[in-house]
Design a protein around this motif. Structure first.
Motif, PDB file in Angstrom:
ATOM      1  N   PRO A  44       0.181  33.465 -12.340  1.00  0.00           N
ATOM      2  CA  PRO A  44      -0.085  34.717 -11.627  1.00  0.00           C
ATOM      3  C   PRO A  44      -0.256  35.860 -12.644  1.00  0.00           C
ATOM      4  N   ASP A  45      -1.051  36.866 -12.275  1.00  0.00           N
ATOM      5  CA  ASP A  45      -1.324  37.977 -13.192  1.00  0.00           C
ATOM      6  C   ASP A  45      -0.057  38.620 -13.745  1.00  0.00           C
ATOM      7  N   GLU A  46       0.967  38.734 -12.896  1.00  0.00           N
ATOM      8  CA  GLU A  46       2.117  39.549 -13.289  1.00  0.00           C
ATOM      9  C   GLU A  46       3.085  38.808 -14.210  1.00  0.00           C
ATOM     10  N   ILE A  47       2.840  37.526 -14.481  1.00  0.00           N
ATOM     11  CA  ILE A  47       3.740  36.786 -15.377  1.00  0.00           C
ATOM     12  C   ILE A  47       3.080  36.654 -16.748  1.00  0.00           C
ATOM     13  N   ASP A  48       3.658  37.320 -17.755  1.00  0.00           N
ATOM     14  CA  ASP A  48       3.029  37.322 -19.071  1.00  0.00           C
ATOM     15  C   ASP A  48       3.264  35.995 -19.784  1.00  0.00           C
ATOM     16  N   ASP A  49       2.514  35.783 -20.859  1.00  0.00           N
ATOM     17  CA  ASP A  49       2.509  34.473 -21.519  1.00  0.00           C
ATOM     18  C   ASP A  49       3.875  34.113 -22.103  1.00  0.00           C
ATOM     19  N   GLU A  50       4.559  35.074 -22.701  1.00  0.00           N
ATOM     20  CA  GLU A  50       5.859  34.762 -23.297  1.00  0.00           C
ATOM     21  C   GLU A  50       6.853  34.350 -22.218  1.00  0.00           C
ATOM     22  N   THR A  51       6.861  35.103 -21.121  1.00  0.00           N
ATOM     23  CA  THR A  51       7.758  34.755 -20.019  1.00  0.00           C
ATOM     24  C   THR A  51       7.436  33.358 -19.510  1.00  0.00           C
ATOM     25  N   ARG A  75       7.700  28.379  -6.588  1.00  0.00           N
ATOM     26  CA  ARG A  75       9.031  28.896  -6.233  1.00  0.00           C
ATOM     27  C   ARG A  75       9.676  29.592  -7.433  1.00  0.00           C
ATOM     28  N   THR A  76       9.407  29.066  -8.635  1.00  0.00           N
ATOM     29  CA  THR A  76       9.945  29.705  -9.841  1.00  0.00           C
ATOM     30  C   THR A  76       9.278  31.067 -10.065  1.00  0.00           C
ATOM     31  N   PHE A  77       7.951  31.120  -9.910  1.00  0.00           N
ATOM     32  CA  PHE A  77       7.248  32.403 -10.073  1.00  0.00           C
ATOM     33  C   PHE A  77       7.747  33.413  -9.039  1.00  0.00           C
ATOM     34  N   GLU A  78       7.964  32.919  -7.812  1.00  0.00           N
ATOM     35  CA  GLU A  78       8.425  33.803  -6.745  1.00  0.00           C
ATOM     36  C   GLU A  78       9.822  34.343  -7.080  1.00  0.00           C
ATOM     37  N   ALA A  79      10.675  33.486  -7.640  1.00  0.00           N
ATOM     38  CA  ALA A  79      12.023  33.929  -8.007  1.00  0.00           C
ATOM     39  C   ALA A  79      11.952  35.011  -9.091  1.00  0.00           C
ATOM     40  N   LEU A  80      10.973  34.891  -9.986  1.00  0.00           N
ATOM     41  CA  LEU A  80      10.783  35.927 -11.010  1.00  0.00           C
ATOM     42  C   LEU A  80      10.309  37.233 -10.373  1.00  0.00           C
ATOM     43  N   ARG A  81       9.321  37.103  -9.475  1.00  0.00           N
ATOM     44  CA  ARG A  81       8.773  38.286  -8.803  1.00  0.00           C
ATOM     45  C   ARG A  81       9.846  39.022  -8.034  1.00  0.00           C
ATOM     46  N   THR A  93      15.119  37.456  -8.531  1.00  0.00           N
ATOM     47  CA  THR A  93      16.240  36.515  -8.385  1.00  0.00           C
ATOM     48  C   THR A  93      16.630  35.980  -9.754  1.00  0.00           C
ATOM     49  N   ILE A  94      15.639  35.675 -10.584  1.00  0.00           N
ATOM     50  CA  ILE A  94      15.919  35.312 -11.974  1.00  0.00           C
ATOM     51  C   ILE A  94      15.202  36.309 -12.885  1.00  0.00           C
ATOM     52  N   ARG A  95      15.826  36.615 -13.988  1.00  0.00           N
ATOM     53  CA  ARG A  95      15.267  37.537 -14.978  1.00  0.00           C
ATOM     54  C   ARG A  95      15.396  36.883 -16.344  1.00  0.00           C
ATOM     55  N   LEU A  96      14.424  37.137 -17.209  1.00  0.00           N
ATOM     56  CA  LEU A  96      14.477  36.538 -18.537  1.00  0.00           C
ATOM     57  C   LEU A  96      14.561  37.632 -19.587  1.00  0.00           C
ATOM     58  N   ASP A  97      15.447  37.428 -20.522  1.00  0.00           N
ATOM     59  CA  ASP A  97      15.530  38.339 -21.654  1.00  0.00           C
ATOM     60  C   ASP A  97      15.308  37.455 -22.890  1.00  0.00           C
ATOM     61  N   ILE A  98      14.127  37.573 -23.489  1.00  0.00           N
ATOM     62  CA  ILE A  98      13.807  36.681 -24.613  1.00  0.00           C
ATOM     63  C   ILE A  98      14.313  37.322 -25.908  1.00  0.00           C
ATOM     64  N   ARG A  99      15.403  36.788 -26.441  1.00  0.00           N
ATOM     65  CA  ARG A  99      15.974  37.360 -27.667  1.00  0.00           C
ATOM     66  C   ARG A  99      15.515  36.628 -28.916  1.00  0.00           C
ATOM     67  N   HIS A 100      14.964  35.434 -28.751  1.00  0.00           N
ATOM     68  CA  HIS A 100      14.688  34.601 -29.931  1.00  0.00           C
ATOM     69  C   HIS A 100      13.220  34.226 -29.992  1.00  0.00           C
ATOM     70  N   ARG A 101      12.480  34.926 -30.878  1.00  0.00           N
ATOM     71  CA  ARG A 101      11.055  34.626 -31.086  1.00  0.00           C
ATOM     72  C   ARG A 101      10.879  34.221 -32.542  1.00  0.00           C
ATOM     73  N   TYR A 102      10.087  33.188 -32.799  1.00  0.00           N
ATOM     74  CA  TYR A 102       9.828  32.717 -34.163  1.00  0.00           C
ATOM     75  C   TYR A 102       8.337  32.443 -34.294  1.00  0.00           C
ATOM     76  N   PRO A 103       7.798  32.619 -35.501  1.00  0.00           N
ATOM     77  CA  PRO A 103       6.453  32.090 -35.712  1.00  0.00           C
ATOM     78  C   PRO A 103       6.507  30.565 -35.561  1.00  0.00           C
ATOM     79  N   LEU A 104       5.412  29.969 -35.100  1.00  0.00           N
ATOM     80  CA  LEU A 104       5.397  28.510 -34.923  1.00  0.00           C
ATOM     81  C   LEU A 104       5.848  27.787 -36.194  1.00  0.00           C
TER      82      LEU A 104
END
Ligand SMILES: NC(=O)c1ccc[n+]([C@@H]2O[C@H](COP(=O)([O-])OP(=O)(O)OC[C@H]3O[C@@H](n4cnc5c(N)ncnc54)[C@H](OP(=O)(O)O)[C@@H]3O)[C@@H](O)[C@H]2O)c1
Lengths: 145, 484
Positions: free
Chosen positions: B270-277, B441-447, B450-461
């Protein structure tokens, strides 16, 4: 049995395009490849079962029989009785549908036939592009507003 | 009876237009009069018989049922079940045809219906102009926003060069090596995806060590990523070049820049879910989805023990279980993780590194124990888990970060009439219909939040080894992603 399907958009109302193409004897008037045409036995050209006998500009003769004609659906179909193409059980349909958005015409032309397997590709191109698309292209010029 | 017919030429290939129109739940993305659309009972949007519930921007409500759907003929037929508008016996058909001249699409939209005497013209205009003509314009505008690359397939056999992280032999994090790789042109049923973010999961560690024999080194690992479709093989109808997509599936091989894989496991984002999420949520979110709704149907009032409650899957389980009305207790190894777990919905947390939690859990539950245990720890926590379980409880062991079981704890289950489950995500997502349902159902829970993601750990491949080291050292909170 292979099927060739070609469709296009013609920038004129469907009834106007239909008036151009409903005459089964009218190919010389709107296609670029038919030199002359007559209906056998003096039948009217909208009588189901009538046979048109026409000569291509490259010299070949083709006989085709009208199978259906509907002014209501803007649709006609016909079969090939004799031709130099090397096809069997050839039945083609030409159909127009109005496009309400812009008052234009969606034109479809398709054929089903049998032929030698190694000629399928070439014949599909010859019929799909050389006949059907060429016919549409010349219609587009003729009805240009 | 009123009959309304409208038709238009859309300047896009039929596959592109059909991919949108075949989705019975897509109207909020492109139709100007639809404010909200929900498919009832969580059915898939291409399930014949499913019902969509529209709220229009003018406040009206319409419930419509999908009657027929043909990917072969590009036809969708549906009817109105009930509406706040006086329209009866409304049946509509959407049909697409290919315009071979210019690779465009003819769209025919027709319906018949009844309406109170005297209001025929009003409703013919409402449907013909407002809904159908408005829809044509809406879809054209949508396609201008999301054009997708042209769906032409080039000559066919060319491969694309890319970089990937390859397990050179089974072992520790250092066996991960950067290597040049190739992504071949997709075969029938396949898709080639350019990754923009890649998810790191504990299963990647098991595979790297050789505990799960899912690769033969040297081979790239990774089960989850998000990105953009480069091209598709024959017979793939649900994806087009340019689509934003994500996946979580076997076989391993996601730690790469560009990848060719089976299209059936890939879903459009869906448009509102960005690639990292998306890269962080596909595998872990769908895991939480099935653990809470399928392996066990969690009910309000149940007490749930979630291990590694501040981990990738753990945080999602806590948030979602709380929203379902459960009382959630989490185990974590540090006070910092305990704070995060409580913010995610844990009523109580048990802090420790030595897998001793049963006594504390009994204290927290008045001696009753947990109705459900979500256990990603395995061997080291096995005995305490049995102790912590309530009578007739359900112990769901879905991972073994502390090591695999010596042997399954089956005999002991009888002491409590306990149920033991050992579920695997990929079995639940094997069928495409189930996969789309779980992803939606997972996308809907994000919208819904109900669930929220906080991405603290990003690394180059190229730093995947570092990501593994940190994941295994128990120092990470929430999801980890790699950026190619
Ligand atoms: N079956 C399935 O379908 C499925 C799908 C997805 C994930 N999983 C499983 O779910 C679990 C969580 O996965 P994840 O990717 O979200 O990882 P994660 O929970 O983010 O990381 C693992 C966590 O486990 C805890 N842990 C306890 N003992 C450990 C040990 N000896 N070594 C390393 N970690 C230890 C740590 O949390 P504390 O320090 O707070 O204890 C650590 O942060 C894993 O077991 C994974 O295999 C299963």
């Amino acid at each position: 049995m292979i099927k060739v399907y070609t469709s296009s958009v013609i920038d004129a109302p469907a009834e106007q395009v239909w008036a151009r193409i409903r005459d089964f004897n009218g190919l010389p008037g709107w296609t670029p490849f038919v030199a002359e045409s007559r209906i056998e036995g003096g039948l009217p050209s909208d009588k189901i079962g009538c046979v048109r006998n026409f000569r291509l500009k490259d010299g070949g003769m083709i006989r085709e029989q009208l199978l259906t004609l509907s002014d209501y659906d803007y649709q006609c179909s016909y079969s090939i009785l004799e031709s130099p193409l090397g096809v069997d059980n050839y039945v083609a349909t030409l159909k127009l549908t109005p496009v309400t958005d812009g008052n234009r015409t969606f034109a479809e032309w398709w054929a089903e036939f049998d032929c030698a397997p190694d000629r399928e590709g070439q014949l599909s191109r010859d019929i799909g592009q050389g006949v059907f698309q060429a016919g549409f292209d010349s219609l587009k010029m003729l009805v240009r507003r | 009876m009123i009959r309304v017919t409208r038709s238009a030429i859309i300047d896009a290939p039929i596959e592109r237009v059909w991919a949108i129109l075949r989705d019975f739940n897509s109207h909020t993305a492109w139709h100007p009069v639809v404010a909200e659309s929900v498919i009832e009972n969580d059915e898939p949007a291409d399930q014949v018989g499913c019902v969509r519930n529209f709220t229009l921007k003018d406040g009206n409500h319409i419930r419509e049922q999908l009657l027929a759907l043909s990917d072969n003929d590009y036809v969708s037929t549906y009817c109105i079940l009930d509406a706040t508008l006086p329209m009866q016996r409304y049946v509509a058909t959407v049909q697409l045809k290919r315009v071979t001249d210019g690779d465009r699409t003819f769209w025919h939209w027709q319906s018949t219906f009844d309406t109170p005497r005297g209001r025929e013209q009003e409703f013919a205009d409402l449907v013909g102009k407002g809904v159908y003509e408005g829809g044509f314009e809406g879809l054209r505008a949508f396609l201008r926003r999301r054009p997708g690359a042209p769906a032409v397939r080039t000559a066919g056999s060319e491969t694309m060069a890319t970089q990937g992280m390859v397990v050179s032999r089974f072992g520790g994090p250092d066996v991960l090596e950067a290597r040049p790789l190739e992504a071949r042109f997709p075969a029938p049923g396949e898709v080639r995806v350019r990754h923009s973010a890649i998810g790191v999961n504990y299963i990647d560690v098991y595979i790297r060590k050789g505990e799960y024999r899912m690769i033969e080194p040297p081979a790239p690992i990774g089960m989850e990523a998000a990105g953009v479709v480069v091209d598709v093989g024959d017979g793939v109808t649900h994806l087009l070049p340019g689509d934003r997509v994500a996946y979580a599936c076997a076989p391993p091989g996601a730690y790469v820049g560009v990848r060719t894989l089976p299209a059936s496991q890939v879903v459009v984002l869906p448009d509102e879910i960005d690639d990292e999420t998306a890269a962080a949520v596909m595998l872990k979110g769908m895991t939480a989805e099935y653990l809470l709704h399928r392996t066990h149907r969690l009910r309000g009032g149940e007490t749930v023990l979630v291990h590694a409650a501040a981990g990738g899957v753990g945080l999602l389980l806590c948030q979602w279980a709380k929203a379902l009305g459960a009382r959630v207790i989490g185990t974590v190894s540090t006070d910092d993780k305990a704070r995060v777990a409580r913010a995610a919905g844990c009523a109580a947390t048990i802090v420790g590194r030595d897998y001793r939690f049963a006594a504390a859990l009994h204290d927290a539950t008045g001696g009753r124990g947990a109705d459900v245990i979500y256990d990603g720890l395995g061997q080291a926590a096995a005995r305490e888990n049995l102790e912590a379980l309530a009578m007739c409880g359900h112990w769901i062991c879905y991972g073994h970060a502390s090591g695999p079981f010596d042997r399954l704890p089956v005999e002991s289950l009888g002491q409590k009439s306990a149920t033991f489950s050992s579920p695997v995500l990929f079995h639940y997502t094997a069928e495409r219909a189930a996969l789309t349902e779980m992803a939606q159902r997972t996308f809907e829970a994000l919208r819904q939040g109900t669930i929220r993601l906080d991405i603290r750990h990003r690394y180059p491949l190229s730093a995947a080894a570092q990501a593994h080291r940190e994941l295994e050292s128990r120092s990470t909170v929430g999801p980890l992603i790699l950026l190619p």
